[in-house]
Design an enzyme around this catalytic site. Structure first.
Site, PDB file in Angstrom:
ATOM      1  N   ASP A 514     -32.578  10.707-114.366  1.00  0.00           N
ATOM      2  CA  ASP A 514     -31.938   9.437-114.695  1.00  0.00           C
ATOM      3  C   ASP A 514     -31.467   9.444-116.151  1.00  0.00           C
ATOM      4  O   ASP A 514     -31.848  10.310-116.940  1.00  0.00           O
ATOM      5  CB  ASP A 514     -32.933   8.300-114.467  1.00  0.00           C
ATOM      6  CG  ASP A 514     -32.260   6.940-114.377  1.00  0.00           C
ATOM      7  OD1 ASP A 514     -31.030   6.887-114.191  1.00  0.00           O
ATOM      8  OD2 ASP A 514     -32.963   5.928-114.485  1.00  0.00           O
ATOM      9  N   GLU A 517     -26.189  10.306-118.933  1.00  0.00           N
ATOM     10  CA  GLU A 517     -24.764  10.283-119.306  1.00  0.00           C
ATOM     11  C   GLU A 517     -24.445  10.939-120.662  1.00  0.00           C
ATOM     12  O   GLU A 517     -23.280  11.330-120.816  1.00  0.00           O
ATOM     13  CB  GLU A 517     -24.259   8.834-119.310  1.00  0.00           C
ATOM     14  CG  GLU A 517     -24.204   8.199-117.945  1.00  0.00           C
ATOM     15  CD  GLU A 517     -25.580   7.983-117.332  1.00  0.00           C
ATOM     16  OE1 GLU A 517     -25.717   8.177-116.111  1.00  0.00           O
ATOM     17  OE2 GLU A 517     -26.518   7.656-118.070  1.00  0.00           O
ATOM     18  N   ASP A 654     -27.013   1.691-110.285  1.00  0.00           N
ATOM     19  CA  ASP A 654     -27.438   0.291-110.306  1.00  0.00           C
ATOM     20  C   ASP A 654     -26.490  -0.604-109.508  1.00  0.00           C
ATOM     21  O   ASP A 654     -25.529  -1.150-110.056  1.00  0.00           O
ATOM     22  CB  ASP A 654     -27.506  -0.225-111.746  1.00  0.00           C
ATOM     23  CG  ASP A 654     -28.748   0.254-112.464  1.00  0.00           C
ATOM     24  OD1 ASP A 654     -29.572   0.915-111.827  1.00  0.00           O
ATOM     25  OD2 ASP A 654     -28.883  -0.035-113.652  1.00  0.00           O
TER      26      ASP A 654
END
Length: 980
Positions: A514, A517, A654
């Site tokens: 997770d 980015e 999300d």
């Protein structure tokens, strides 16, 4: 979980108590966009959770202003912005040299430099290559590049492999043409049809040091797909700016991954004399006779570029803009979607990983599982409700102060973990923890804050730097953090070692990556000079926190360092490039590692930002190969790039418990089929917000037909395990029964994707390319070539409208549940009954579907008898295939393939391979049988009439109880079943 700081933060399961001016109060902070506020320090203490005491940390809350960047106006929204096409001179080609493999040329500015968004490059090199029978490459790059700025323009092949020359180029169906009037332009044409696929005629090439632009015309009413990652309908609309820049965004449009690839499909109408006319997406002719009068051609376009990009779609053109890099374009000629996707994967990005069989079971997660005991309760409750559960996941709740490769010693102690996981594995189930992308940097003034993972990485030189050579320090869940430098030769060995070491304590089965980015909760190296405050609290309130803080800056806090770091390279505009892309955060330095962060080899993050998530997936893949030698790694990651499917699957991030997010999950999944990442799923029932029984019921059934099937939601929302509502439990059991019975079919689809580049989830338009009406359909989808899924996507409905493709060309569809032929017309919507708890599923004629009796886990299912579901075409034919291996070996030595063929009342199973499967064949169901004489034979031996049930009214022949006649194994040898 996907966690954006805008939506969520670290796993606090209780109000976080802090001491302010001698008063105990609850901690919260203004949102990320709030004003700067001083902040208080917390005391150390304990708090009770269901009678269990747990430690929590001293906390200084980073001011919200630390994650506020410059106020920037995206270029496309700026009415005063310079149009580079108006002011720039373009180029002229000279020194052209061509041969049968392509051409080279020198491109020189055709006039005075415009310097619209940077500095014009005066001389460029053009190279055109006919690379293969289906691929053309066009490369335009600066003629003079030195080692100091090489990475700014040229993508290293060790990071992103470049398609190579093949001997088949002489058969290519693509032509490259160019001209110098009024300035240099080029076109790519399909030779066989004369259709112009790409042309920059009457447009100028713009090539500056931080801005590249080229424009191609598009036909009216074009059909483009791809350009990810974004939440959008499948077919891209004609007034869209698709930003390609990896971003941590909680309610996203342009989101986590970077996939600069699109599929272009064009429909032609034939006149019966071999002539064609390009047509708009007009309806199909009605009726079932005559056959379709359309055909389509598809091609793919891939820009091999790592920099931030915008692709602007307008009604008649596509404009490609990047803030760095070169033009490295690849055209794949198809001519079908199926072939384009295979060509793209085989030549450019690699074939997707073959997943472990257990990965196709049902997965359950929640941000908010508080301890191993609660996990055990969840696992046991699934069993009590007879809802299959393959894998239990934990979010960052399990970590010790949210630090990777740790567990909370109070709530998730190692001793309890090992007991829990030993029982879980004994039951044939699995466990996957989340691993975040940032590494906590310990407080140097507090010896008890030592963190060995950081120490080992720091000593080996594994972390990103500031431009001045100091360590880049951002902030994520655990506090101030550093970030692995994946260009350093030391980072992957360090990462591998951390996972191998951790697995000895926590025997996980796969990894969930997770925040990749890569995300940071402050602008610049905000931890520089402040790490003696660690651990610190993120600059926003966390779910579960209530009340307000009285703020007071601690002595020595430095809030200006972020600005200093951001401005360190202001002269070269790295953090704030002259062209402002329409980025979800506005400023590229916000909520991310800043572009001026520097790798050990001198490359700036600006040049490789979009690859960070791709590289951590590679590192994790290498790590799991060491943890599980010889076995396939199971990885689900958030940020992806072209080719990430070689290592990982992906989930949609999300989302929210809203009906429209359930709808968007379908085009998201189909897009990732194009990108070569078929292991895709979303947070079923929604991540943010509260689901309800109707939405969750529909969603659990829809996701049962996605490759990756997981329910997951946020700490601040109500629990949504499927057993929470009885109606959802019933719906889930029904859908899971179908899914688990189809595991052999799904696994075979993934084997074919892994070996040939085929897709698993498929758009109707791709599977039925001669029906223009299907070009924009994304409320239905195909699972492989044989199953049509038509879900309910709106509340309060007990019917759903769906189209049955292929009928005009003689296709027949069978209802999964009744096994009867569907009565429908070509080219029109059919109203389908779909009461709550029922998802319409249809079987395409001409299909043979391998099945296995479903068990509670995939391991149990693999021990059960086989079955076959045969859907005959109008001519009485059908085909299918099955692939079997041990379900986990990276390179299985023993495999089995079965090819099924039906003709003239005979079903033949052609068995090849040496994998030994001893499960019997339990039943065979054949739909569309034209009469039954009761004389059913297996290898010439009559099957007892008690095992045969033929309903001539429905045309369904059912053979059951075959176990005794196939007890040696269904695939021990080839066989023939006859009934006519």
């Amino acid at each position: 979980m996907a966690r954006s700081g805008f939506i969520r933060a670290a796993s606090i399961l209780f109000p976080l108590l802090i001491l302010v001016n001698g008063q105990t109060t609850s901690n919260s902070a203004d949102g990320l966009n709030g004003s700067a506020q001083p902040t208080a320090l917390a005391t150390v203490g304990t708090v009770s959770i269901d009678g269990t005491h747990t430690a929590f940390r001293p906390i200084f809350t980073i001011p919200a202003s630390a994650d506020e960047g410059a106020t920037l106006l995206p270029n496309i929204e700026d009415p005063q912005a310079v149009n580079a096409q108006d002011v720039c001179p373009g180029y002229k080609a000279s020194q052209v040299k061509d041969d049968e493999r392509g051409l080279t040329a020198v491109l020189t500015l055709a006039g005075a430099a415009c310097n619209a968004y940077g500095t014009d490059i005066e001389v460029l090199n053009l190279k055109v290559e006919y690379q293969a029978a289906n691929r053309l490459a066009i490369s335009i790059s600066p003629a003079f590049i030195d080692s100091s700025n090489y990475s700014h323009y040229i993508v290293p092949e060790d990071l992103v492999p470049r398609p190579t020359l093949e001997s088949s180029y002489t058969d290519i169906d693509l032509d490259f043409n160019w001209d110098n009037e009024p300035t240099f332009w080029f076109s790519v044409t399909r030779h066989s049809t004369g259709d112009v696929l790409f042309t920059t005629e009457n447009q100028k090439l713009v090539f500056e040091n931080q801005f590249v632009e080229f424009v191609s015309s598009l036909p009216d009413d074009y059909n483009l797909y791809g350009l990810g990652e974004r939440i959008h309908s499948l077919r891209l609309n004609h007034n869209l700016t698709a930003t390609i820049y990896a971003a941590d965004a909680g309610d996203p449009i342009d989101v986590y991954g970077s996939h600069p690839f699109y599929l272009d499909t064009r429909y032609f109408e034939t006149d019966g004399h071999g002539k064609q006319k390009l047509v708009k997406n007009s309806p199909l002719p009605r009726g079932n006779s005559g056959g379709s009068k359309y055909e389509s051609y598809s091609h793919g376009v891939y820009l091999r570029n790592m920099h931030g990009q915008e692709v602007r779609l307008q009604p008649d053109s596509v404009t490609w803009r990047t803030i760095g890099g070169s033009i490295d374009l690849f055209f794949f000629d198809g001519p079908s979607q199926r072939e384009v996707t295979k060509q793209y994967q085989l030549a450019a990005v690699g074939l997707p990983a073959l997943q472990s069989y257990w990965g196709f079971g049902y997965h359950q997660c929640r941000w908010g599982y508080r301890n191993w005991t609660e996990l055990r309760q969840v696992v046991d409750t699934f069993k009590a409700f007879d809802i299959p559960l393959e894998t239990i996941w934990t979010d960052i709740d399990y970590m010790d102060q949210y630090r990777d490769f740790t567990v909370d010693p109070v709530t998730f102690p190692v001793s309890e973990a090992q007991a829990f996981l030993e029982q879980l594995h004994a039951d044939g189930q699995h466990y996957i923890p989340i691993v975040d992308s940032a590494i906590y940097i310990p407080n140097p003034t507090n010896s008890s804050d030592a963190y060995a993972t950081y120490t080992r990485g720091n000593e080996s030189g594994a972390f990103l730097l500031n431009p001045d050579g100091s360590q880049y320090i951002g902030a994520v869940w655990p506090g101030y953090t550093v970030f692995p430098d994946w260009l350093s030769k030391y980072s992957i060995p360090w990462w591998v070692n951390e996972m191998v070491t951790w697995h000895k304590d926590i025997p996980f089965d796969g990894i969930w990556i997770d925040m990749s980015e890569v995300s940071s909760f402050c602008v610049g190296s905000c931890g520089t000079g402040n790490i003696t405050l660690n651990p610190v609290h993120p600059p926003f309130s966390l779910p579960g926190e209530v009340g307000n803080i009285i703020y007071d800056y601690p002595e020595g806090f430095n809030i200006t360092n972020a600005t200093d770091a951001a401005s360190a390279l202001a002269a070269s505009n790295v953090n704030h490039p002259p062209y402002v892309i329409n980025h979800v955060q506005g400023d590229l330095t916000v909520h991310a590692v800043s572009p001026n962060a520097t790798h050990h080899n001198g490359v700036q993050e600006y040049d490789v930002h979009n690859l960070w998530g791709h590289q951590i997936l590679n590192a994790t893949y290498q790590a799991l190969l060491s943890v599980f030698p010889g076995k396939r790694p199971f990885i689900i990651g958030r940020s992806t790039f072209a080719g990430s499917g070689k290592w990982s699957g992906h989930w949609g991030g999300d989302n929210t418990s809203k009906w429209y997010y359930m709808y968007f999950s379908i085009p998201q999944a189909l897009s990732f089929s194009l990108f070569g990442i078929p292991m895709f799923g979303v947070d079923t029932c929604g991540f943010n917000g509260n689901s309800d029984y109707e939405l969750c019921s529909r969603w659990m059934q829809l996701s049962a037909f996605f490759p990756f099937y997981r329910n997951h939601n946020t700490l601040s929302a109500n629990s949504q395990e499927p057993y929470i509502w009885e109606s959802v439990a019933r719906a889930s059991r029904t859908a899971m029964n179908i899914r688990y019975s189809l595991l052999p079919y799904i696994y075979t689809l993934f084997y074919q994707a892994h070996t040939t580049g085929s897709t698993v989830m498929r758009a109707l338009a791709w599977e039925f390319p001669n029906e223009p009406l299907l070009a924009g359909v994304d409320t239905q989808f195909m699972l492989g070539p044989s199953l049509l899924i038509t879900p309910v996507l709106e509340p309060g409905a007990d019917t759903v409208n769906g189209i049955f493709p292929g009928i005009i060309d003689g296709e027949v569809w069978y209802d999964w549940y009744t096994q009867e032929k569907v009565q429908a017309q070509a080219g029109v919507n059919t109203t389908i009954n779909a009461p709550l708890g029922h998802i319409p599923v249809f079987i395409r004629s001409g299909s043979v579907l391998p099945q296995q009796e479903p068990g509670y886990t995939t391991a149990e299912s693999r021990k059960n008898p086989w079955g076959l579901l045969v859907a005959l075409s109008e001519d009485g034919d059908a085909t299918g295939s099955l692939y079997v291996d041990d379900g986990e070996s990276l390179e299985p030595t023993d495999t089995l393939t079965v090819a099924f063929t039906v003709m003239n009342g005979k079903l033949k199973a052609d068995v090849n391979g040496n994998y030994k499967d001893t499960n019997s064949l339990g039943n065979v169901t054949i739909m569309g049988v034209d009469g039954c004489d009761g004389n059913v034979k297996l290898n010439g031996e009559k099957i007892d009439d008690s095992k045969v049930d033929c309903d001539e009214g429905t045309g369904v022949l059912k053979l059951t109880g075959l176990n005794d006649v196939t007890k040696s194994g269904a695939w021990i040898a080839s066989w023939t079943l006859s009934w006519a």
